[in-house]
Write a protein that holds these residues in place. Structure first.
Motif, PDB file in Angstrom:
ATOM      1  N   SER A   1      -2.759 -38.012  55.370  1.00 62.33           N
ATOM      2  CA  SER A   1      -3.578 -39.137  55.627  1.00 62.33           C
ATOM      3  C   SER A   1      -3.997 -39.083  56.877  1.00 62.33           C
ATOM      4  CB  SER A   1      -3.052 -40.321  55.159  1.00 62.33           C
ATOM      5  OG  SER A   1      -2.768 -40.381  53.698  1.00 62.33           O
ATOM      6  N   THR A   2      -3.129 -38.915  57.956  1.00 63.16           N
ATOM      7  CA  THR A   2      -3.260 -38.931  59.340  1.00 63.16           C
ATOM      8  C   THR A   2      -4.082 -37.836  59.846  1.00 63.16           C
ATOM      9  OG1 THR A   2      -1.504 -37.472  59.896  1.00 63.16           O
ATOM     10  CG2 THR A   2      -1.033 -39.806  60.025  1.00 63.16           C
ATOM     11  N   GLN A   3      -3.987 -36.458  59.027  1.00 66.00           N
ATOM     12  CA  GLN A   3      -4.994 -35.527  59.398  1.00 66.00           C
ATOM     13  C   GLN A   3      -6.372 -35.433  58.337  1.00 66.00           C
ATOM     14  OE1 GLN A   3      -4.448 -33.378  61.794  1.00 66.00           O
ATOM     15  NE2 GLN A   3      -2.690 -34.842  62.419  1.00 66.00           N
ATOM     16  N   ARG A   4      -6.328 -36.190  57.456  1.00 71.80           N
ATOM     17  CA  ARG A   4      -7.432 -36.443  56.347  1.00 71.80           C
ATOM     18  C   ARG A   4      -7.583 -35.306  55.692  1.00 71.80           C
ATOM     19  NH1 ARG A   4     -12.271 -38.466  59.992  1.00 71.80           N
ATOM     20  NH2 ARG A   4     -11.208 -37.346  61.791  1.00 71.80           N
ATOM     21  N   ARG A   5      -6.637 -34.433  55.290  1.00 70.25           N
ATOM     22  CA  ARG A   5      -6.459 -33.186  54.542  1.00 70.25           C
ATOM     23  C   ARG A   5      -4.998 -32.758  54.250  1.00 70.25           C
ATOM     24  NH1 ARG A   5      -5.794 -28.221  56.879  1.00 70.25           N
ATOM     25  NH2 ARG A   5      -5.457 -28.403  59.087  1.00 70.25           N
ATOM     26  N   TRP A   6      -5.172 -32.089  52.972  1.00 69.53           N
ATOM     27  CA  TRP A   6      -3.861 -31.717  52.408  1.00 69.53           C
ATOM     28  C   TRP A   6      -3.271 -30.563  53.483  1.00 69.53           C
ATOM     29  CZ3 TRP A   6      -0.074 -33.506  49.901  1.00 69.53           C
ATOM     30  CH2 TRP A   6       0.758 -33.055  49.436  1.00 69.53           C
ATOM     31  N   LEU A   7      -2.016 -30.749  53.731  1.00 71.10           N
ATOM     32  CA  LEU A   7      -1.527 -29.614  54.998  1.00 71.10           C
ATOM     33  C   LEU A   7      -0.560 -28.398  54.488  1.00 71.10           C
ATOM     34  CD1 LEU A   7      -0.694 -32.654  57.483  1.00 71.10           C
ATOM     35  CD2 LEU A   7      -2.741 -30.792  57.451  1.00 71.10           C
ATOM     36  N   ILE A   8      -0.037 -28.676  53.197  1.00 67.62           N
ATOM     37  CA  ILE A   8       1.012 -27.521  52.959  1.00 67.62           C
ATOM     38  C   ILE A   8       0.549 -26.555  51.748  1.00 67.62           C
ATOM     39  CG2 ILE A   8       3.074 -29.116  53.693  1.00 67.62           C
ATOM     40  CD1 ILE A   8       3.387 -29.584  50.903  1.00 67.62           C
ATOM     41  N   GLY A   9      -0.681 -26.315  51.344  1.00 67.73           N
ATOM     42  CA  GLY A   9      -1.232 -25.383  50.666  1.00 67.73           C
ATOM     43  C   GLY A   9      -1.250 -25.768  49.083  1.00 67.73           C
TER      44      GLY A   9
END
Length: 397
Positions: free
Chosen positions: A102-110
């Motif tokens: 949510s802080t980066q506005r996208r999924w981060l771990i694939g």
């Protein structure tokens, strides 16, 4: 936890680079879009941060209390610990990743991380729900057949805990083997079961999941606590003023339990069904994130309702904060023994109902030190023993 999936379409009208970033790491990211604004992502991140922090602290506190104070290690309290463990795992294995996304506005771990997230959180969420149902049944059955905390009771509770995990695995493993699947959902910051696929394979799984992992636990909870309240009314003729207070207290606890269950999970279930059976686009990412957050709040609420409203745990919590040794009177095992001895010493129906009631109150968290103070049990025991003894000392107490 399971999170409602929004109906999603292509990136028409949106910047293609933004869409690619938003769907990076997701299976099928080319057809995924997010319409949640930066401010919306910030609000979600704040909520998830709050839930993650307090959920972690509340459930860790419960485990510390259980580890430090032996008087809390009664059979029924093991179910409370199981709920805290499952909620704690959600706070550790799920909330941090959705918070960071949510802080980066996208999924981060694939893509693989998306599947793992969906499976782990679904598993722990269903374990928590099933444990609440097992807890309600155990409280009711304990009230009907009071017994001391012996090894057989521990075996029965252990089987209940094992059942909650096996039952949850039965419904969370199938998506890994082709019956539905785990994928992205909502604004692109969490993963769950794919609620939007209109295939017979997916719809059949969703119907079974909704019935057996939401409706059935809810019915068990309502039925068991309803019977428990009915049992309280059955002994209302013994001591009206005292029983009215007990009845109001237990009714308040039951209403709070049911309301919080529905508040956390009903919007979630409704949103999932709308996304599954409604027309495409009916459930937007903005709408789907609300029930998702509400479902995660159960990790904060469960310890408060089922543990800190329990006077047994609360007294130990006060002792922990003051670095004191808790009073032995708060032991559930003691209350169990008092109620069981009273049951064995009773020879008529009236006293037996009274003692059933005493044990039921103890099983709901009433400290055992108050049990001897209940005038109902006191007077009834004197009446039973007066024919055989000249003194007025109650045998049970």
């Amino acid at each position: 936890m399971l999170v409602a999936n929004a109906s999603l379409s292509g990136c028409t009208g949106l910047n293609s680079a933004h869409c690619a970033a938003a769907g990076d790491g997701y299976p099928g990211s080319a057809s995924y879009r997010t319409t949640l604004s930066p401010a919306g992502h910030l609000v979600v991140a704040v909520c998830l941060g709050f839930i993650g922090f307090f959920g972690l602290m509340n459930n860790l506190t419960v485990l510390v209390l259980f580890y430090r104070y032996k008087l809390l290690r009664s059979p029924i309290n093991l179910l409370l610990i199981n709920i805290s463990v499952s909620d704690l795992l959600v706070c550790v294995l799920g909330t941090p990743f959705s918070f960071a996304a949510s802080t980066q506005r996208r999924w981060l771990i694939g893509a693989e991380g998306c599947v793992w997230y969906g499976f782990a959180n679904s598993l722990c969420g269903i374990v928590s729900l099933i444990s609440l149902a097992v807890l309600s049944y155990e409280r009711y059955s304990t009230m009907v057949t009071p017994a001391e905390a012996d090894s057989s009771n521990y075996r029965k509770i252990s089987l209940g805990i094992l059942l909650s995990w096996v039952y949850s695995l039965m419904w969370t493993l199938p998506p890994l083997f082709g019956w539905s699947h785990y994928g992205p959902e909502g604004p692109g910051t969490t993963c769950s079961v794919d609620w939007t696929a209109k295939t017979a394979n997916n719809i059949s799984y969703i119907i079974c999941l909704f019935v057996f992992c939401f409706i059935v636990p809810f019915l068990v909870i309502v039925l068991c606590y309803g019977k428990l309240l009915y049992a309280i009314k059955q002994v209302s003729g013994i001591n009206l003023s005292l029983n009215k207070k007990r009845e109001q207290r237990v009714l308040f606890m039951v209403v709070i339990m049911v309301i919080c269950y529905l508040l956390c999970w009903l919007p979630y279930g409704i949103m999932a069904l709308l996304a599954t059976f409604g027309p495409a686009g009916l459930v937007t990412p903005e709408a789907s994130i609300i029930p998702s957050v509400l479902a995660k709040t159960s990790t904060v609420i469960n310890p408060v309702i089922y543990v800190f409203m329990n006077k047994q745990f609360y007294r130990c919590f006060q002792s922990l904060m003051r670095c004191e040794v808790p009073r032995r009177g708060s032991s559930q095992k003691s209350s169990s023994k008092v109620a069981t001895k009273a049951m064995r010493g009773a020879a008529v129906t009236g006293p037996r109902q009274s003692n059933d009631f005493l044990y039921m109150v103890a099983s709901l968290g009433q400290p055992a030190v108050t049990v001897p103070q209940l005038h109902v049990s006191h007077e009834l025991t004197i009446n039973i023993t007066n024919g055989h003894s000249s003194d007025n000392t109650p045998v049970v107490v």
